[in-house]
Design a protein around this motif. Structure first.
Motif, short mmCIF file in Angstrom:
data_model
loop_
_atom_site.label_atom_id
_atom_site.label_comp_id
_atom_site.label_asym_id
_atom_site.label_seq_id
_atom_site.Cartn_x
_atom_site.Cartn_y
_atom_site.Cartn_z
N ASN A 66 29.39 59.41 72.26
CA ASN A 66 28.76 58.10 72.15
C ASN A 66 27.63 57.98 73.17
OD1 ASN A 66 30.50 57.24 70.12
ND2 ASN A 66 31.99 56.41 71.56
N LYS A 70 22.64 60.15 68.56
CA LYS A 70 22.78 60.31 67.12
C LYS A 70 22.27 59.10 66.34
CE LYS A 70 27.23 60.75 66.96
NZ LYS A 70 27.46 60.26 68.35
N SER A 71 22.78 57.92 66.71
CA SER A 71 22.40 56.71 65.99
C SER A 71 20.92 56.39 66.18
CB SER A 71 23.25 55.52 66.45
OG SER A 71 24.61 55.72 66.10
N ASP A 176 25.99 56.67 59.14
CA ASP A 176 26.43 56.61 60.53
C ASP A 176 27.90 56.24 60.57
OD1 ASP A 176 26.55 56.60 63.25
OD2 ASP A 176 25.08 55.02 63.55
N GLU A 177 28.75 57.23 60.77
CA GLU A 177 30.20 57.05 60.86
C GLU A 177 30.80 56.53 59.56
OE1 GLU A 177 32.14 58.26 62.90
OE2 GLU A 177 30.93 58.65 64.68
N VAL A 178 32.12 56.45 59.55
CA VAL A 178 32.86 55.94 58.39
C VAL A 178 32.91 54.43 58.48
CG1 VAL A 178 35.08 55.91 57.22
CG2 VAL A 178 34.24 58.03 58.25
N SER A 208 28.90 61.65 62.70
CA SER A 208 30.32 61.34 62.69
C SER A 208 31.05 62.12 63.78
CB SER A 208 30.92 61.69 61.32
OG SER A 208 32.31 61.43 61.30
N HIS A 209 32.20 61.55 64.20
CA HIS A 209 33.11 62.25 65.11
C HIS A 209 34.23 62.92 64.32
CE1 HIS A 209 31.32 60.70 68.81
NE2 HIS A 209 31.25 59.52 68.21
N ASP A 210 34.22 62.74 63.01
CA ASP A 210 35.24 63.34 62.14
C ASP A 210 34.77 64.74 61.74
OD1 ASP A 210 36.99 64.12 60.17
OD2 ASP A 210 36.90 62.24 59.05
#
Length: 250
Positions: A66, A70-71, A176-178, A208-210
């Motif tokens: 974080n 990325k964002s 951007d992420e789920v 994503s962090h997934d």
């Protein structure tokens, strides 16, 4: 026209005041605390000398802790954040799935907000009217569609925003992420729609962090660390690079 993203030596700065003061009230409070002391405002170098090329057919995963960039990178590609220096060329229709609350007018009804948000996405009133019922059905908020947005729960707002934002695909899809969009039934529909958009998009950028999802969808991975790209290559190599940069044993 070939869809592509070309970035050369891109730098992006924020004024630190933009982070520290979220409202007029907080700004006044901080000024009172300082009692007239002058405080130096230092720009934050959010993206540092970023260069890359992404072409048709590429599925690219963005990794980083974080605050790594990325964002900010996605919003820069979308044209929401202006670059400070360098070259940014994006060819193709961009559709982004972040900041879902953007464009909602609290006093207007859900139905009226479908039109407003569509205009923000660059779509015509005629087109938005043609897909209105489809959006309403997908959001699944029933009679509330004719109530003001300010009466909605947070989940209802996200569901409507998601339904509008994903009603039309694009050449370049930025995710951007789920998205947490409500109950299990709606989440199942949301996942199916996202996968359909991914399938139809020429270029995909997914932050994503997934790592399981990233490795199942993306072939290429880009790792950000303190605003810089420290790895650009195979997605599995990107995961290993991320783990090393963050001291994670595997």
């Amino acid at each position: 026209m070939t869809n592509q993203i070309h970035l050369k030596s891109v730098n992006l700065h924020y004024a630190s005041a933009a982070f520290k003061e979220r409202s007029l009230k907080s700004m006044i409070a901080s000024m009172a605390t300082l009692r007239g002391a002058r405080k130096k405002v230092v720009d934050i170098h959010a993206l540092k000398d970023v260069s890359l090329d992404i072409g048709p057919g590429e599925r690219v995963g963005l990794l980083g802790h974080n605050g790594a960039g990325k964002s900010t990178f996605l919003k820069m590609v979308a044209g929401l954040y202006p670059i400070s220096s360098g070259e940014r060329v994006v060819k193709g229709t961009v559709r982004s799935l972040f900041d879902l609350s953007l464009g909602f007018e609290p006093d207007a009804t859900g139905r009226e907000n479908i039109l407003y948000r569509g205009l923000l996405l660059g779509l015509s009133p005629k087109f938005m009217r043609s897909i209105e019922e489809e959006v309403v059905a997908f959001a699944g908020i029933g009679e509330f569609i004719d109530y003001p947005i300010k009466t909605y729960s947070a989940g209802m707002q996200v569901r409507l925003a998601f339904a509008i934002s994903t009603a039309v695909g694009g050449d370049i899809l930025l995710l951007d992420e789920v998205i947490g969009a409500g109950d299990a039934n709606f989440m199942g529909k949301a996942r199916e729609r996202i996968l359909d958009l991914v399938e139809r998009a020429e270029i995909l950028l997914l932050a994503s962090h997934d790592f399981v999802t990233l490795q199942s969808i993306c072939a290429r991975g880009i790792v950000f660390h303190r605003g810089q790209i420290i790895f650009d290559g195979d997605i599995r190599g990107a995961v290993s690079s991320y783990n090393r940069a963050n001291g994670i044993a595997v």
